[in-house]
Design an enzyme around this catalytic site. Structure first.
Site, PDB file in Angstrom:
ATOM      1  N   SER A 172       0.850  -1.195   0.000  1.00 20.72           N
ATOM      2  CA  SER A 172       0.000   0.000   0.000  1.00 20.72           C
ATOM      3  C   SER A 172       0.879   1.235   0.000  1.00 20.72           C
ATOM      4  O   SER A 172       2.040   1.184   0.424  1.00 20.72           O
ATOM      5  CB  SER A 172      -0.891  -0.002   1.247  1.00 20.72           C
ATOM      6  N   TYR A 185      -2.472  -0.929  10.438  1.00 25.33           N
ATOM      7  CA  TYR A 185      -2.403  -1.183   8.991  1.00 25.33           C
ATOM      8  C   TYR A 185      -1.112  -0.628   8.397  1.00 25.33           C
ATOM      9  O   TYR A 185      -0.402  -1.329   7.662  1.00 25.33           O
ATOM     10  CB  TYR A 185      -3.616  -0.555   8.311  1.00 25.33           C
ATOM     11  N   LYS A 189       1.936  -2.668   6.597  1.00 23.88           N
ATOM     12  CA  LYS A 189       2.280  -2.429   5.195  1.00 23.88           C
ATOM     13  C   LYS A 189       3.715  -1.923   5.036  1.00 23.88           C
ATOM     14  O   LYS A 189       4.369  -2.210   4.027  1.00 23.88           O
ATOM     15  CB  LYS A 189       1.278  -1.461   4.559  1.00 23.88           C
TER      16      LYS A 189
END
Length: 300
Positions: A172, A185, A189
């Site tokens: 991402s 998150y 990532k």
């Protein structure tokens, strides 16, 4: 002093490499064939994973599809079969290491050696540190990065033995640029991007030239996982656009894919601009989405 001398000696090589990269901008790179390749995609029951499966099906690859959602998996498989692909499905919990290893063993025994591995499965919780439950943090890391280790350990040895294969990491833009209220998150990532880079370097150090690596780093994608995302950079990306970039990157063996391309420029700016200016720039970019905030400010 020696390091300065070494850098000066490398200057001609730098100039040659820059010129080479500039020339390549005007020469379309030849796409490789993936017909007959065994392609395993995690998180294939929805979004990017599903659309990636469709594209490989069109290119006559043999598909091995993993997802925890049986219904979504069956829908993806049906469409891929309609496109003429040979498809195998496995309901796999990518947060469970033993489930990954046992499923990988079945794949190798019943289907053969996976030659293209797409580590796509992911989860996201939109909340600040205090509203994110411990179990959610653990699951984020189990699915978004630890699963990459387990799948790659399972399927990479055959690729290395054959000196042929491709490991794809779906990461991402949040693996390069941090975002508030996506703490778990972003952390996972950043780890996924690091995994891709370290694996790339490790394969090079072992002189395994036939196993390629690619990492996808998109901005917000309209897959429904993050509610009401918006930024001044533009609307959320449609998954079809992102998958088109991903497939082009895989077929032309690109190392890093940013979507949109402006994300690459932002990652450079973050490394060279003063922190105070970056703080203002991030406010101007104005990233927003629905999130749960557990921290309560004290009354003044």
């Amino acid at each position: 002093m020696k390091i300065l001398l070494d850098l000066l000696l490398l200057l001609p090589l730098l100039i040659v490499c820059c010129l080479e990269s500039f020339v390549k901008l005007f020469i379309p790179k030849r796409r490789k064939s993936v017909a007959g390749e065994i392609v395993l995609i995690t998180g294939a029951g929805h979004g990017i994973g599903r659309l990636t499966a469709y594209e490989f099906a069109k290119l006559k690859s043999k598909l091995v599809l993993w997802d925890i959602n049986k219904h979504g998996l069956e829908e993806t498989a049906a469409k891929c079969k309609g496109l003429g692909a040979k498809v195998y499905t496995f309901v796999v919990d990518c947060s469970n290491r033993e489930d990954i290893y046992s499923s990988a063993k079945k794949v190798k025994a019943e289907i053969g050696d996976v030659s293209i591995l797409v580590n796509n499965a992911g989860v996201v919780y939109t909340s600040d540190l205090f509203a994110t439950q411990d179990a959610q943090i653990e699951k984020t890391f189990e699915v978004n990065i630890l699963a990459h280790f387990w799948t790659t350990k399972a399927f990479l040895p055959a690729m290395m033995k054959n000196n042929h294969g491709h490991v794809v990491t779906v990461a991402s833009a949040a693996g390069h640029i941090s975002v508030p209220f996506l703490l778990a998150y972003c952390s996972s990532k950043f780890s996924a991007v690091g995994f891709h880079k370290a694996l790339t370097d490790e394969l090079a150090a072992l002189q395994i030239t036939g196993v390629k690596t690619t990492c996808l780093c998109p901005n917000f994608v309209n897959t429904g996982f993050i509610k009401n995302p918006s930024t001044s950079l533009g609307p959320a990306l449609e998954p079809e656009e992102v998958v088109n970039r991903l497939m082009n990157g895989i077929l032309t063996e690109q190392k890093m894919i940013f979507s949109p391309s402006s994300i690459a420029f932002l990652t450079i700016l973050e490394r060279i601009l003063p922190e105070r200016f970056l703080a203002v720039l991030k406010r101007k970019i104005n990233i927003k989405f629905d999130a749960v905030i557990g921290y309560k400010m004290k009354a003044q």
